[in-house]
Design a protein around this motif. Structure first.
Motif, PDB file in Angstrom:
ATOM      1  N   ILE A   7       9.677  12.795  -8.181  1.00  0.00           N
ATOM      2  CA  ILE A   7      10.337  12.195  -7.026  1.00  0.00           C
ATOM      3  C   ILE A   7       9.304  11.391  -6.265  1.00  0.00           C
ATOM      4  O   ILE A   7       8.213  11.883  -5.972  1.00  0.00           O
ATOM      5  CB  ILE A   7      10.971  13.270  -6.111  1.00  0.00           C
ATOM      6  CG1 ILE A   7      12.015  14.059  -6.888  1.00  0.00           C
ATOM      7  CG2 ILE A   7      11.597  12.625  -4.878  1.00  0.00           C
ATOM      8  CD1 ILE A   7      12.535  15.277  -6.153  1.00  0.00           C
ATOM      9  N   CYS A   8       9.644  10.151  -5.938  1.00  0.00           N
ATOM     10  CA  CYS A   8       8.741   9.247  -5.234  1.00  0.00           C
ATOM     11  C   CYS A   8       8.981   9.339  -3.729  1.00  0.00           C
ATOM     12  O   CYS A   8      10.120   9.244  -3.275  1.00  0.00           O
ATOM     13  CB  CYS A   8       8.977   7.822  -5.716  1.00  0.00           C
ATOM     14  SG  CYS A   8       7.849   6.637  -5.000  1.00  0.00           S
ATOM     15  N   TYR A   9       7.913   9.535  -2.950  1.00  0.00           N
ATOM     16  CA  TYR A   9       7.997   9.652  -1.499  1.00  0.00           C
ATOM     17  C   TYR A   9       7.141   8.577  -0.847  1.00  0.00           C
ATOM     18  O   TYR A   9       6.108   8.192  -1.373  1.00  0.00           O
ATOM     19  CB  TYR A   9       7.499  11.025  -1.034  1.00  0.00           C
ATOM     20  CG  TYR A   9       8.295  12.177  -1.563  1.00  0.00           C
ATOM     21  CD1 TYR A   9       9.428  12.613  -0.896  1.00  0.00           C
ATOM     22  CD2 TYR A   9       7.923  12.823  -2.734  1.00  0.00           C
ATOM     23  CE1 TYR A   9      10.167  13.673  -1.379  1.00  0.00           C
ATOM     24  CE2 TYR A   9       8.664  13.883  -3.225  1.00  0.00           C
ATOM     25  CZ  TYR A   9       9.779  14.304  -2.542  1.00  0.00           C
ATOM     26  OH  TYR A   9      10.522  15.348  -3.023  1.00  0.00           O
ATOM     27  N   ALA A  10       7.563   8.124   0.341  1.00  0.00           N
ATOM     28  CA  ALA A  10       6.756   7.185   1.119  1.00  0.00           C
ATOM     29  C   ALA A  10       5.699   7.968   1.885  1.00  0.00           C
ATOM     30  O   ALA A  10       5.825   9.163   2.087  1.00  0.00           O
ATOM     31  CB  ALA A  10       7.650   6.419   2.092  1.00  0.00           C
ATOM     32  N   GLY A  11       4.674   7.304   2.339  1.00  0.00           N
ATOM     33  CA  GLY A  11       3.642   7.956   3.136  1.00  0.00           C
ATOM     34  C   GLY A  11       2.534   8.510   2.266  1.00  0.00           C
ATOM     35  O   GLY A  11       2.418   8.208   1.081  1.00  0.00           O
ATOM     36  N   ASN A  12       1.715   9.341   2.874  1.00  0.00           N
ATOM     37  CA  ASN A  12       0.596   9.969   2.176  1.00  0.00           C
ATOM     38  C   ASN A  12       0.852  11.452   2.032  1.00  0.00           C
ATOM     39  O   ASN A  12       1.333  12.100   2.958  1.00  0.00           O
ATOM     40  CB  ASN A  12      -0.705   9.756   2.957  1.00  0.00           C
ATOM     41  CG  ASN A  12      -1.061   8.299   3.060  1.00  0.00           C
ATOM     42  OD1 ASN A  12      -0.958   7.575   2.086  1.00  0.00           O
ATOM     43  ND2 ASN A  12      -1.467   7.869   4.240  1.00  0.00           N
ATOM     44  N   LEU A  13       0.502  11.997   0.897  1.00  0.00           N
ATOM     45  CA  LEU A  13       0.697  13.412   0.641  1.00  0.00           C
ATOM     46  C   LEU A  13      -0.284  14.242   1.452  1.00  0.00           C
ATOM     47  O   LEU A  13      -1.486  13.992   1.443  1.00  0.00           O
ATOM     48  CB  LEU A  13       0.508  13.716  -0.845  1.00  0.00           C
ATOM     49  CG  LEU A  13       0.635  15.175  -1.264  1.00  0.00           C
ATOM     50  CD1 LEU A  13       2.025  15.703  -0.924  1.00  0.00           C
ATOM     51  CD2 LEU A  13       0.360  15.317  -2.738  1.00  0.00           C
ATOM     52  N   ASP A  14       0.239  15.211   2.183  1.00  0.00           N
ATOM     53  CA  ASP A  14      -0.582  16.174   2.906  1.00  0.00           C
ATOM     54  C   ASP A  14      -0.264  17.523   2.292  1.00  0.00           C
ATOM     55  O   ASP A  14       0.775  18.106   2.566  1.00  0.00           O
ATOM     56  CB  ASP A  14      -0.246  16.165   4.401  1.00  0.00           C
ATOM     57  CG  ASP A  14      -1.084  17.152   5.188  1.00  0.00           C
ATOM     58  OD1 ASP A  14      -1.814  17.961   4.576  1.00  0.00           O
ATOM     59  OD2 ASP A  14      -1.003  17.130   6.423  1.00  0.00           O
ATOM     60  N   ASP A  15      -1.135  17.989   1.404  1.00  0.00           N
ATOM     61  CA  ASP A  15      -0.879  19.221   0.671  1.00  0.00           C
ATOM     62  C   ASP A  15      -0.718  20.425   1.578  1.00  0.00           C
ATOM     63  O   ASP A  15      -0.137  21.416   1.179  1.00  0.00           O
ATOM     64  CB  ASP A  15      -2.021  19.507  -0.313  1.00  0.00           C
ATOM     65  CG  ASP A  15      -2.018  18.537  -1.475  1.00  0.00           C
ATOM     66  OD1 ASP A  15      -0.928  18.096  -1.881  1.00  0.00           O
ATOM     67  OD2 ASP A  15      -3.108  18.224  -1.970  1.00  0.00           O
ATOM     68  N   GLY A  16      -1.208  20.334   2.810  1.00  0.00           N
ATOM     69  CA  GLY A  16      -1.225  21.499   3.671  1.00  0.00           C
ATOM     70  C   GLY A  16       0.024  21.741   4.473  1.00  0.00           C
ATOM     71  O   GLY A  16       0.124  22.765   5.134  1.00  0.00           O
ATOM     72  N   ILE A  17       1.010  20.854   4.446  1.00  0.00           N
ATOM     73  CA  ILE A  17       2.169  21.065   5.313  1.00  0.00           C
ATOM     74  C   ILE A  17       3.472  20.888   4.542  1.00  0.00           C
ATOM     75  O   ILE A  17       3.615  19.958   3.758  1.00  0.00           O
ATOM     76  CB  ILE A  17       2.128  20.145   6.552  1.00  0.00           C
ATOM     77  CG1 ILE A  17       3.111  20.635   7.596  1.00  0.00           C
ATOM     78  CG2 ILE A  17       2.377  18.704   6.200  1.00  0.00           C
ATOM     79  CD1 ILE A  17       2.798  20.144   8.988  1.00  0.00           C
ATOM     80  N   LYS A  18       4.353  21.840   4.761  1.00  0.00           N
ATOM     81  CA  LYS A  18       5.697  21.801   4.199  1.00  0.00           C
ATOM     82  C   LYS A  18       6.653  22.315   5.257  1.00  0.00           C
ATOM     83  O   LYS A  18       6.247  23.010   6.180  1.00  0.00           O
ATOM     84  CB  LYS A  18       5.808  22.685   2.960  1.00  0.00           C
ATOM     85  CG  LYS A  18       5.035  22.192   1.771  1.00  0.00           C
ATOM     86  CD  LYS A  18       5.284  23.066   0.576  1.00  0.00           C
ATOM     87  CE  LYS A  18       4.491  22.527  -0.603  1.00  0.00           C
ATOM     88  NZ  LYS A  18       4.752  23.298  -1.818  1.00  0.00           N
ATOM     89  N   VAL A  19       7.911  21.987   5.094  1.00  0.00           N
ATOM     90  CA  VAL A  19       8.946  22.544   5.951  1.00  0.00           C
ATOM     91  C   VAL A  19       9.427  23.825   5.280  1.00  0.00           C
ATOM     92  O   VAL A  19       9.734  23.831   4.089  1.00  0.00           O
ATOM     93  CB  VAL A  19      10.118  21.549   6.135  1.00  0.00           C
ATOM     94  CG1 VAL A  19      11.233  22.180   6.938  1.00  0.00           C
ATOM     95  CG2 VAL A  19       9.621  20.276   6.809  1.00  0.00           C
ATOM     96  N   VAL A  20       9.465  24.921   6.045  1.00  0.00           N
ATOM     97  CA  VAL A  20       9.927  26.191   5.484  1.00  0.00           C
ATOM     98  C   VAL A  20      11.292  26.606   6.023  1.00  0.00           C
ATOM     99  O   VAL A  20      11.945  27.477   5.459  1.00  0.00           O
ATOM    100  CB  VAL A  20       8.897  27.328   5.696  1.00  0.00           C
ATOM    101  CG1 VAL A  20       7.602  27.017   4.946  1.00  0.00           C
ATOM    102  CG2 VAL A  20       8.616  27.571   7.162  1.00  0.00           C
ATOM    103  N   ASP A  21      11.734  25.966   7.118  1.00  0.00           N
ATOM    104  CA  ASP A  21      13.057  26.251   7.663  1.00  0.00           C
ATOM    105  C   ASP A  21      13.494  25.074   8.524  1.00  0.00           C
ATOM    106  O   ASP A  21      12.665  24.430   9.171  1.00  0.00           O
ATOM    107  CB  ASP A  21      13.032  27.529   8.520  1.00  0.00           C
ATOM    108  CG  ASP A  21      14.426  27.997   8.909  1.00  0.00           C
ATOM    109  OD1 ASP A  21      15.324  28.007   8.044  1.00  0.00           O
ATOM    110  OD2 ASP A  21      14.624  28.341  10.092  1.00  0.00           O
ATOM    111  N   VAL A  22      14.790  24.809   8.518  1.00  0.00           N
ATOM    112  CA  VAL A  22      15.348  23.734   9.340  1.00  0.00           C
ATOM    113  C   VAL A  22      16.718  24.172   9.832  1.00  0.00           C
ATOM    114  O   VAL A  22      17.492  24.745   9.083  1.00  0.00           O
ATOM    115  CB  VAL A  22      15.416  22.390   8.579  1.00  0.00           C
ATOM    116  CG1 VAL A  22      16.294  22.482   7.342  1.00  0.00           C
ATOM    117  CG2 VAL A  22      15.876  21.277   9.491  1.00  0.00           C
ATOM    118  N   LYS A  23      16.946  23.950  11.127  1.00  0.00           N
ATOM    119  CA  LYS A  23      18.230  24.271  11.736  1.00  0.00           C
ATOM    120  C   LYS A  23      18.695  23.063  12.529  1.00  0.00           C
ATOM    121  O   LYS A  23      17.950  22.520  13.347  1.00  0.00           O
ATOM    122  CB  LYS A  23      18.122  25.470  12.672  1.00  0.00           C
ATOM    123  CG  LYS A  23      17.858  26.775  11.970  1.00  0.00           C
ATOM    124  CD  LYS A  23      17.837  27.922  12.958  1.00  0.00           C
ATOM    125  CE  LYS A  23      17.669  29.236  12.261  1.00  0.00           C
ATOM    126  NZ  LYS A  23      16.319  29.572  11.908  1.00  0.00           N
TER     127      LYS A  23
END
Length: 102
Positions: A7-23
């Motif tokens: 999957i192609c994403y815009a921006g720069n990859l930051d290996d240290g951050i992900k979303v773990v929950d969204v409401k």
């Protein structure tokens, strides 16, 4: 630009951050919890352009899903990189505002 799991994403990859929950809350605002443990408020109105136009429909915007730490809508048709969500969001504490829908 970067590619993860084909999957192609815009921006720069930051290996240290992900979303773990969204409401979803009201008016296109999301409460987002990151892999750092931080909770932040993200207003989807900052997402401009035709790719994000359908997020103005609350029935779509209020149904985010997570895919490998990325917020998506419409079965992955729309997504936003976690680093963008983090940079465009604001610190949030559960006690600050009671926005969560029942």
């Amino acid at each position: 630009m970067y590619i993860v799991d084909d999957i192609c994403y815009a921006g720069n990859l930051d290996d240290g951050i992900k979303v773990v929950d969204v409401k979803a809350v009201c008016g296109g605002v999301l409460i987002v919890t990151f892999s750092t443990g931080e909770k932040r408020l993200f207003d989807t109105a900052v997402l401009t352009g035709s790719a994000f136009a359908s997020l103005r429909d609350e029935s779509i915007c209020n149904n985010p899903a997570l895919f490998h730490g990325v917020i998506t809508w419409k079965d992955g048709e729309i997504d936003v990189a976690p680093e963008t969500v983090y940079k465009e969001s604001f610190a949030y504490q559960d006690k600050d505002v009671d926005l969560v829908r029942a």
